[in-house]
Design a protein around this motif. Sequence first.
Motif, PDB file in Angstrom:
ATOM      1  N   LEU A 150      13.015   9.122  -2.882  1.00 47.96           N
ATOM      2  CA  LEU A 150      14.390   9.064  -3.381  1.00 47.96           C
ATOM      3  C   LEU A 150      14.830   7.626  -3.637  1.00 47.96           C
ATOM      4  N   THR A 151      14.453   6.714  -2.761  1.00 51.95           N
ATOM      5  CA  THR A 151      14.803   5.307  -2.949  1.00 51.95           C
ATOM      6  C   THR A 151      14.109   4.737  -4.183  1.00 51.95           C
ATOM      7  N   ALA A 152      12.836   5.074  -4.356  1.00 56.22           N
ATOM      8  CA  ALA A 152      12.109   4.599  -5.540  1.00 56.22           C
ATOM      9  C   ALA A 152      12.730   5.169  -6.816  1.00 56.22           C
ATOM     10  N   ARG A 153      13.118   6.428  -6.786  1.00 58.42           N
ATOM     11  CA  ARG A 153      13.752   7.041  -7.969  1.00 58.42           C
ATOM     12  C   ARG A 153      15.095   6.384  -8.261  1.00 58.42           C
ATOM     13  N   LEU A 154      15.866   6.077  -7.229  1.00 64.23           N
ATOM     14  CA  LEU A 154      17.133   5.389  -7.418  1.00 64.23           C
ATOM     15  C   LEU A 154      16.903   4.048  -8.110  1.00 64.23           C
ATOM     16  N   CYS A 155      15.945   3.281  -7.578  1.00 59.82           N
ATOM     17  CA  CYS A 155      15.632   1.962  -8.167  1.00 59.82           C
ATOM     18  C   CYS A 155      15.097   2.097  -9.587  1.00 59.82           C
ATOM     19  N   ARG A 156      14.272   3.109  -9.822  1.00 54.55           N
ATOM     20  CA  ARG A 156      13.707   3.317 -11.156  1.00 54.55           C
ATOM     21  C   ARG A 156      14.794   3.668 -12.170  1.00 54.55           C
ATOM     22  N   THR A 157      15.761   4.475 -11.757  1.00 55.04           N
ATOM     23  CA  THR A 157      16.840   4.860 -12.663  1.00 55.04           C
ATOM     24  C   THR A 157      17.664   3.644 -13.053  1.00 55.04           C
ATOM     25  N   ILE A 158      17.862   2.730 -12.127  1.00 55.62           N
ATOM     26  CA  ILE A 158      18.628   1.515 -12.421  1.00 55.62           C
ATOM     27  C   ILE A 158      17.810   0.545 -13.265  1.00 55.62           C
ATOM     28  N   LEU A 159      16.528   0.369 -12.925  1.00 54.33           N
ATOM     29  CA  LEU A 159      15.699  -0.667 -13.555  1.00 54.33           C
ATOM     30  C   LEU A 159      14.916  -0.193 -14.772  1.00 54.33           C
ATOM     31  N   ASP A 160      14.780   1.120 -14.958  1.00 51.78           N
ATOM     32  CA  ASP A 160      13.959   1.680 -16.051  1.00 51.78           C
ATOM     33  C   ASP A 160      12.510   1.214 -15.982  1.00 51.78           C
ATOM     34  N   ASP A 161      11.987   1.073 -14.776  1.00 49.94           N
ATOM     35  CA  ASP A 161      10.636   0.532 -14.632  1.00 49.94           C
ATOM     36  C   ASP A 161      10.044   1.035 -13.309  1.00 49.94           C
ATOM     37  N   TRP A 162       9.067   1.940 -13.402  1.00 51.28           N
ATOM     38  CA  TRP A 162       8.458   2.493 -12.189  1.00 51.28           C
ATOM     39  C   TRP A 162       7.732   1.458 -11.337  1.00 51.28           C
ATOM     40  N   PRO A 163       6.869   0.608 -11.921  1.00 51.51           N
ATOM     41  CA  PRO A 163       6.164  -0.354 -11.057  1.00 51.51           C
ATOM     42  C   PRO A 163       7.112  -1.258 -10.259  1.00 51.51           C
ATOM     43  N   THR A 164       8.173  -1.730 -10.903  1.00 52.63           N
ATOM     44  CA  THR A 164       9.130  -2.584 -10.199  1.00 52.63           C
ATOM     45  C   THR A 164       9.880  -1.790  -9.136  1.00 52.63           C
ATOM     46  N   ALA A 165      10.223  -0.546  -9.449  1.00 52.42           N
ATOM     47  CA  ALA A 165      10.930   0.301  -8.483  1.00 52.42           C
ATOM     48  C   ALA A 165      10.059   0.565  -7.259  1.00 52.42           C
ATOM     49  N   ILE A 166       8.781   0.825  -7.485  1.00 55.25           N
ATOM     50  CA  ILE A 166       7.863   1.060  -6.363  1.00 55.25           C
ATOM     51  C   ILE A 166       7.699  -0.213  -5.537  1.00 55.25           C
ATOM     52  N   PHE A 167       7.552  -1.344  -6.230  1.00 53.90           N
ATOM     53  CA  PHE A 167       7.445  -2.623  -5.522  1.00 53.90           C
ATOM     54  C   PHE A 167       8.701  -2.891  -4.699  1.00 53.90           C
ATOM     55  N   LEU A 168       9.869  -2.645  -5.279  1.00 49.69           N
ATOM     56  CA  LEU A 168      11.124  -2.888  -4.583  1.00 49.69           C
ATOM     57  C   LEU A 168      11.264  -1.976  -3.361  1.00 49.69           C
ATOM     58  N   THR A 169      10.875  -0.728  -3.510  1.00 52.57           N
ATOM     59  CA  THR A 169      10.921   0.207  -2.383  1.00 52.57           C
ATOM     60  C   THR A 169       9.971  -0.232  -1.275  1.00 52.57           C
ATOM     61  N   ALA A 170       8.773  -0.657  -1.652  1.00 53.16           N
ATOM     62  CA  ALA A 170       7.815  -1.156  -0.660  1.00 53.16           C
ATOM     63  C   ALA A 170       8.350  -2.413   0.023  1.00 53.16           C
ATOM     64  N   ALA A 171       9.024  -3.272  -0.747  1.00 56.98           N
ATOM     65  CA  ALA A 171       9.603  -4.486  -0.167  1.00 56.98           C
ATOM     66  C   ALA A 171      10.719  -4.134   0.814  1.00 56.98           C
ATOM     67  N   LEU A 172      11.531  -3.121   0.487  1.00 55.91           N
ATOM     68  CA  LEU A 172      12.579  -2.678   1.406  1.00 55.91           C
ATOM     69  C   LEU A 172      11.965  -2.167   2.707  1.00 55.91           C
ATOM     70  N   LEU A 173      10.901  -1.382   2.577  1.00 57.02           N
ATOM     71  CA  LEU A 173      10.208  -0.870   3.764  1.00 57.02           C
ATOM     72  C   LEU A 173       9.610  -2.016   4.579  1.00 57.02           C
ATOM     73  N   ALA A 174       8.971  -2.948   3.907  1.00 54.49           N
ATOM     74  CA  ALA A 174       8.326  -4.075   4.595  1.00 54.49           C
ATOM     75  C   ALA A 174       9.355  -4.952   5.310  1.00 54.49           C
ATOM     76  N   THR A 175      10.482  -5.238   4.658  1.00 52.02           N
ATOM     77  CA  THR A 175      11.493  -6.072   5.325  1.00 52.02           C
ATOM     78  C   THR A 175      12.124  -5.323   6.501  1.00 52.02           C
ATOM     79  N   GLY A 176      12.219  -3.999   6.397  1.00 52.28           N
ATOM     80  CA  GLY A 176      12.710  -3.208   7.525  1.00 52.28           C
ATOM     81  C   GLY A 176      11.778  -3.304   8.718  1.00 52.28           C
ATOM     82  N   LEU A 177      10.486  -3.142   8.464  1.00 48.92           N
ATOM     83  CA  LEU A 177       9.502  -3.244   9.548  1.00 48.92           C
ATOM     84  C   LEU A 177       9.461  -4.655  10.115  1.00 48.92           C
TER      85      LEU A 177
END
Length: 192
Positions: A150-177
Motif C-alpha cells: 500500500l505504501t509503494a502504491r501510494l508513492c507510485r501514484t504520486i510519483l508515476d514511477d514504480w522503481p522510485t516508489a519501491i526504492f522510497l518504500t524500501a528507504a522508509l522501511l530501512a530508516t524505520g529499522l
Amino acid sequence: MSEVLNNFSGVWALMMGRKDGMSRLDVSADGFYRSFSAILVALPALTLSWIEFEAGDRSDQAEHIGTAQAFGAHLFADLLAWLLPVIILLLVAKRIGWSRKVSPLVVATNWGAALVTWLFAPYLALVLLIGMGPNLALVGALLSIGSLVLTARLCRTILDDWPTAIFLTAALLATGLLSYGVVMDLTGVPLI
C-alpha cells in the motif's frame, strides 16, 4: 474528525492508484505542517502495538527495564522512524529535483502511515486477546507485506514511477529499522 477521515480517504484512494486522492489532501505549506498531526492520530494505535509487544514473552529483556522506560523507548523509536525520512527528504529534495514533490509526498506518507497504523489495530487487539499463534503470525506477516504494498502504491501514484516508489518504500522501511536499532543502542531497551 472529519479532516482526519478526509485525509484517510485521500490516502486510501492514492493507495488504490487513484490520483484524485491528492485533491483531498492539503499540500500547501500549512497542510504540510498540519500533516504531522497524523502522528497524534496514530498514537493510540501505536500505543496498542507497544502494549502488544511488551505483553509478549520477553524472557531476554533485562529485569531492570520498567514500563515507562520501555514505552518511552518505543515512542522515541517511532517518532524517529516517522521523522527521519522526512528530514532526509528535505535535505536531498533540491539536489534530486524533487522540490515540488516534497509536500505531496510528506503529506501523503504522513497520513498514509497513520492509516496503516490503524489498519493494524484490530490485529494487535486480537493478538492481545487470544495470544500469538501460527495463524496470527501468518496474518501479521501478510499485514506487514500488505502495508508495504500500500505504501509503494501510494508513492507510485504520486510519483508515476514504480522503481522510485519501491526504492522510497524500501528507504522508509530501512530508516524505520535503523531508528529502532539506534534507540535500542541508546536505551538498552529491546524493541524488535
